[in-house]
Motif scaffolding. Structure first.
Motif, PDB file in Angstrom:
ATOM      1  N   GLN A  17       0.839  -1.205   0.000  1.00  0.00           N
ATOM      2  CA  GLN A  17       0.000   0.000   0.000  1.00  0.00           C
ATOM      3  C   GLN A  17       0.869   1.247   0.000  1.00  0.00           C
ATOM      4  N   LEU A  18       0.527   2.198  -0.884  1.00  0.00           N
ATOM      5  CA  LEU A  18       1.250   3.460  -1.004  1.00  0.00           C
ATOM      6  C   LEU A  18       0.240   4.598  -0.889  1.00  0.00           C
ATOM      7  N   LEU A  19       0.525   5.557  -0.007  1.00  0.00           N
ATOM      8  CA  LEU A  19      -0.353   6.706   0.186  1.00  0.00           C
ATOM      9  C   LEU A  19       0.226   7.908  -0.548  1.00  0.00           C
ATOM     10  N   LEU A  20      -0.612   8.586  -1.341  1.00  0.00           N
ATOM     11  CA  LEU A  20      -0.206   9.772  -2.093  1.00  0.00           C
ATOM     12  C   LEU A  20      -1.083  10.950  -1.687  1.00  0.00           C
ATOM     13  N   HIS A  35      -4.243   0.838 -14.464  1.00  0.00           N
ATOM     14  CA  HIS A  35      -3.248   0.029 -13.759  1.00  0.00           C
ATOM     15  C   HIS A  35      -3.656  -1.434 -13.917  1.00  0.00           C
ATOM     16  N   ALA A  36      -2.723  -2.277 -14.298  1.00  0.00           N
ATOM     17  CA  ALA A  36      -3.048  -3.683 -14.538  1.00  0.00           C
ATOM     18  C   ALA A  36      -3.318  -4.443 -13.244  1.00  0.00           C
ATOM     19  N   ILE A  37      -2.619  -4.102 -12.165  1.00  0.00           N
ATOM     20  CA  ILE A  37      -2.762  -4.884 -10.934  1.00  0.00           C
ATOM     21  C   ILE A  37      -3.157  -4.060  -9.711  1.00  0.00           C
ATOM     22  N   GLU A  38      -3.078  -2.751  -9.786  1.00  0.00           N
ATOM     23  CA  GLU A  38      -3.302  -1.901  -8.612  1.00  0.00           C
ATOM     24  C   GLU A  38      -4.724  -1.352  -8.551  1.00  0.00           C
ATOM     25  N   THR A  39      -5.229  -1.225  -7.334  1.00  0.00           N
ATOM     26  CA  THR A  39      -6.502  -0.572  -7.069  1.00  0.00           C
ATOM     27  C   THR A  39      -6.200   0.778  -6.430  1.00  0.00           C
ATOM     28  N   CYS A 107      -3.449   0.328  -3.608  1.00  0.00           N
ATOM     29  CA  CYS A 107      -3.410  -0.998  -2.991  1.00  0.00           C
ATOM     30  C   CYS A 107      -2.863  -2.029  -3.975  1.00  0.00           C
ATOM     31  N   ASP A 108      -2.352  -3.123  -3.447  1.00  0.00           N
ATOM     32  CA  ASP A 108      -1.822  -4.233  -4.245  1.00  0.00           C
ATOM     33  C   ASP A 108      -0.646  -3.793  -5.108  1.00  0.00           C
ATOM     34  N   THR A 109       0.237  -2.986  -4.545  1.00  0.00           N
ATOM     35  CA  THR A 109       1.383  -2.492  -5.304  1.00  0.00           C
ATOM     36  C   THR A 109       2.691  -2.854  -4.620  1.00  0.00           C
ATOM     37  N   LEU A 110       3.700  -3.069  -5.414  1.00  0.00           N
ATOM     38  CA  LEU A 110       5.056  -3.252  -4.896  1.00  0.00           C
ATOM     39  C   LEU A 110       5.810  -1.927  -4.900  1.00  0.00           C
ATOM     40  N   ARG A 112       7.252   1.709  -4.154  1.00  0.00           N
ATOM     41  CA  ARG A 112       7.579   2.453  -2.939  1.00  0.00           C
ATOM     42  C   ARG A 112       7.496   3.955  -3.178  1.00  0.00           C
ATOM     43  N   THR A 113       7.419   4.356  -4.464  1.00  0.00           N
ATOM     44  CA  THR A 113       7.297   5.769  -4.834  1.00  0.00           C
ATOM     45  C   THR A 113       6.331   5.894  -6.005  1.00  0.00           C
ATOM     46  N   LEU A 114       5.904   7.118  -6.256  1.00  0.00           N
ATOM     47  CA  LEU A 114       5.019   7.397  -7.393  1.00  0.00           C
ATOM     48  C   LEU A 114       5.658   6.951  -8.705  1.00  0.00           C
ATOM     49  N   GLY A 115       6.940   7.188  -8.854  1.00  0.00           N
ATOM     50  CA  GLY A 115       7.636   6.832 -10.082  1.00  0.00           C
ATOM     51  C   GLY A 115       7.689   5.341 -10.352  1.00  0.00           C
TER      52      GLY A 115
END
Length: 134
Positions: A17-20, A35-39, A107-110, A112-115
């Motif tokens: 999970q990454l918060l922006l 996004h293919a895998i991220e919500t 969610c469901d992301t590996l 660690r940054t926006l990039g």
């Protein structure tokens, strides 16, 4: 892909999970992407913002629209599902005349940054508006 969104926070809040924190200027918008895998879960903090969503361009099923209005600012049990974009759904955020400030939980992301987020940029293939399926 044109986007005039600015991001002021990128924070890993949990594994996958990454918060922006995203700011859009008046009438600003993000690129049209999927996004293919991220919500993505959107939490409006200030201003007005519209999420335009559609199925992947190859399916050519058009465009639906969901407006994030002030009634979503108050905590509601059903609100997160109405602000979520699941994997594979083409989407774009467009701010209103005052601009918008949004928290976005990816969610469901590996990443660690926006990039590092996985994006596929697309174009709308049909401009016909449809009622949101959510």
């Amino acid at each position: 892909p044109a986007s005039n969104a600015r991001y002021y926070l990128e924070h890993r809040v949990a594994p996958y999970q990454l918060l922006l924190l995203q700011a859009l200027p008046p009438d600003g918008k993000t690129s049209i992407h999927l996004h293919a895998i991220e919500t993505e879960q959107f939490y409006p903090l200030w201003g007005e913002c519209t999420i335009s969503c559609g199925w992947p361009a190859r399916q050519n099923t058009g465009l639906a629209e969901l407006t994030q209005s002030s009634d979503l600012y108050a905590p509601r049990r059903d609100a997160p599902s109405k602000r979520s974009v699941p994997p594979g759904i083409v989407h774009q955020l467009v701010a209103g005349p005052r601009g918008a400030l949004n928290a976005i939980l990816v969610c469901d992301t590996l990443a660690r940054t926006l990039g590092e987020l996985e994006h596929q940029y697309v174009r709308w293939t049909e401009r016909r508006r449809q009622t949101p399926a959510w």
